[in-house]
Write an enzyme that holds these catalytic residues in place. Structure first.
Site, PDB file in Angstrom:
ATOM      1  N   HIS A  62       8.081   3.877  -9.460  1.00  0.00           N
ATOM      2  CA  HIS A  62       7.302   2.804  -8.836  1.00  0.00           C
ATOM      3  C   HIS A  62       7.837   2.446  -7.454  1.00  0.00           C
ATOM      4  CE1 HIS A  62       4.075   0.112  -9.055  1.00  0.00           C
ATOM      5  NE2 HIS A  62       4.204  -0.302 -10.299  1.00  0.00           N
ATOM      6  N   ASP A  98       2.494   3.885  -6.178  1.00  0.00           N
ATOM      7  CA  ASP A  98       1.827   2.671  -6.633  1.00  0.00           C
ATOM      8  C   ASP A  98       1.046   2.947  -7.916  1.00  0.00           C
ATOM      9  OD1 ASP A  98       2.799   1.284  -4.460  1.00  0.00           O
ATOM     10  OD2 ASP A  98       1.020   1.729  -3.227  1.00  0.00           O
TER      11      ASP A  98
END
Length: 426
Positions: free
Chosen positions: A398, A402
């Site tokens: 992450h 995204d």
């Protein structure tokens, strides 16, 4: 006679130390030139250390699990002639001492303790040997005896009855207990008490796997995304191609189709085909798609790499996947074949379960996990039909990827597999 000392070689890539994984010889063995003496583990692969000479092993410089510096003494061999050690430094008549550990403590060998025998019970009158009845055979016994046996944890079918017609009496239960656990274990080993323990050193490939998995989970910000895919059409295409070309080009599994779908989908998601150097704070996006194929070998999980998957046909990918998997399982995969991936594909095949949460193969930022194919009733255009369904369980870093991009990437793979003709459209 002289002594030939073999030192831990410089394997390259700036490696200053390696782990001694396994000895293939012991002190006193006669060895010949090119015989493999030991396996050592680098950060990327297992490397064989062959003997450059004929001779007799007189000393080993470490134990499995020990981390040794490049240039330290690995093994000493007694040879004809002068050897490569001066007489004053290592007299031929005296054995060479083993080198101490350099950076890690020695690992104790595996020790398996024997089961601890139960303490002997006081002598008692025995009604004779135990009788093992069939599992569905109901022994004769009064309700009181049955309750007593239940309280004691005794299976009545294992108790010899001394009463009329073989009826089990209270005295028979007492005699059964007096016989001790040794007789019980001879009848039903499933209920034997065990107290043995085994200590297994975490060394070699298992240590590297543990370190990499711990490093990945501590450094990357994992998140997973699961999507259901209808693979009926692509499975029909695969069966058709195998029937038509399998005899001449080889059989296709689902993996080459998945590799192709990843290649096509990554064109629109270059941030997913990337490596992240978190120390330098640099993301490297790659145009080439180097797909790591997670492969289970006897020594542990390995990830050989299908290089430039973007240039390969289905059969070319299938052949390369099969070749690399065989090399990895046989311990023959080279360091180059085990490094350089930009995205990883992992699958447990028919054992793939419903959902998984694969761990990233750092420094990659994505891994695609394949679950098993199952037939399920699905509603299509108002009709209930049986379809072949499969989940993709994928993980992403992450810090780089995204959530929306990850979902769209997997949705793109889904669309390509559900309409397999689009895999080959430009």
């Amino acid at each position: 006679m002289g002594t030939h000392v073999i030192k831990m070689p410089d394997i390259g890539e700036g490696i200053a130390e390696v782990e001694l994984s396994q000895w293939h010889v012991k002190v006193g063995d006669m060895v010949v030139e090119d015989q493999v003496l030991a396996d050592v583990m680098t950060d990327k692969a297992m490397v064989d250390i062959p003997s450059p000479v004929h001779g007799k092993v007189i000393a080993l410089g470490g134990v499995p699990g020990e981390v040794m510096a490049v240039g330290s003494i690995l093994i000493s061999i007694e040879v004809e002639g002068a050897g490569n050690v001066k007489e004053s430094a290592a007299p031929a008549a005296a054995p060479v001492k083993e080198a101490p550990a350099v950076t890690a403590p020695k690992v104790e060998p595996v020790v398996e303790s024997k089961p601890v025998a139960a303490a002997p019970r006081p002598a008692a009158v025995c009604q004779g040997p135990m009788v093992a009845r069939e599992a569905n055979e109901r022994p004769l016994a009064s309700p009181a005896v049955r309750k007593h046996a239940l309280d004691l944890g005794i299976q009545l079918r294992l108790v010899r009855g001394s009463g009329p017609a073989g009826r089990v009496l209270h005295e028979d239960l007492d005699a059964y207990l007096a016989q001790g656990q040794s007789n019980a274990s001879s009848v039903s080993s499933a209920y034997i008490q065990r107290n043995d323990e085994e200590q297994i050193p975490v060394i070699g490939m298992r240590r590297k796997i543990a370190q990499r998995m711990q490093d990945a989970t501590q450094r990357a910000a994992h998140f997973s995304y699961v999507e259901e895919i209808d693979v009926t059409a692509v499975e029909e295409l695969r069966a058709h191609l195998n029937e038509k070309h399998g005899a001449t080009r080889g059989k296709l599994t689902l993996l080459p189709f998945l590799v192709r779908a990843m290649v096509v989908a990554l064109r629109d998601f270059p941030q997913i085909n990337a490596r992240y150097d978190d120390e330098a704070q640099v993301i490297t996006r790659l145009g080439a798609v180097h797909v790591g194929i997670a492969t289970q070998a006897d020594i542990g999980l390995m990830v050989p790499v299908v290089r430039h998957a973007e240039t390969r046909s289905l059969w070319d990918s299938a052949a390369e996947i099969a070749r690399l998997a065989t090399a990895a399982r046989n311990g023959k995969a080279s360091r180059d074949e085990l490094s350089g991936s930009s995205i990883t594909l992992t699958s447990l095949g028919a054992l793939g379960g419903i959902v998984s949460t694969p761990v990233l193969n750092l420094p990659e930022v994505s891994i695609v996990g394949v679950n098993k194919i199952v037939e399920r009733p699905m509603v299509i255009k108002g009709q209930i039909v049986v379809r072949k369904m499969m989940n993709l369980s994928s993980s992403f870093d992450h810090r780089v990827v995204d959530g929306m991009d990850a979902a769209l990437f997997i949705q793109a793979i889904r669309g390509l597999l559900e309409q397999p003709a689009t895999l080959f459209m430009e």
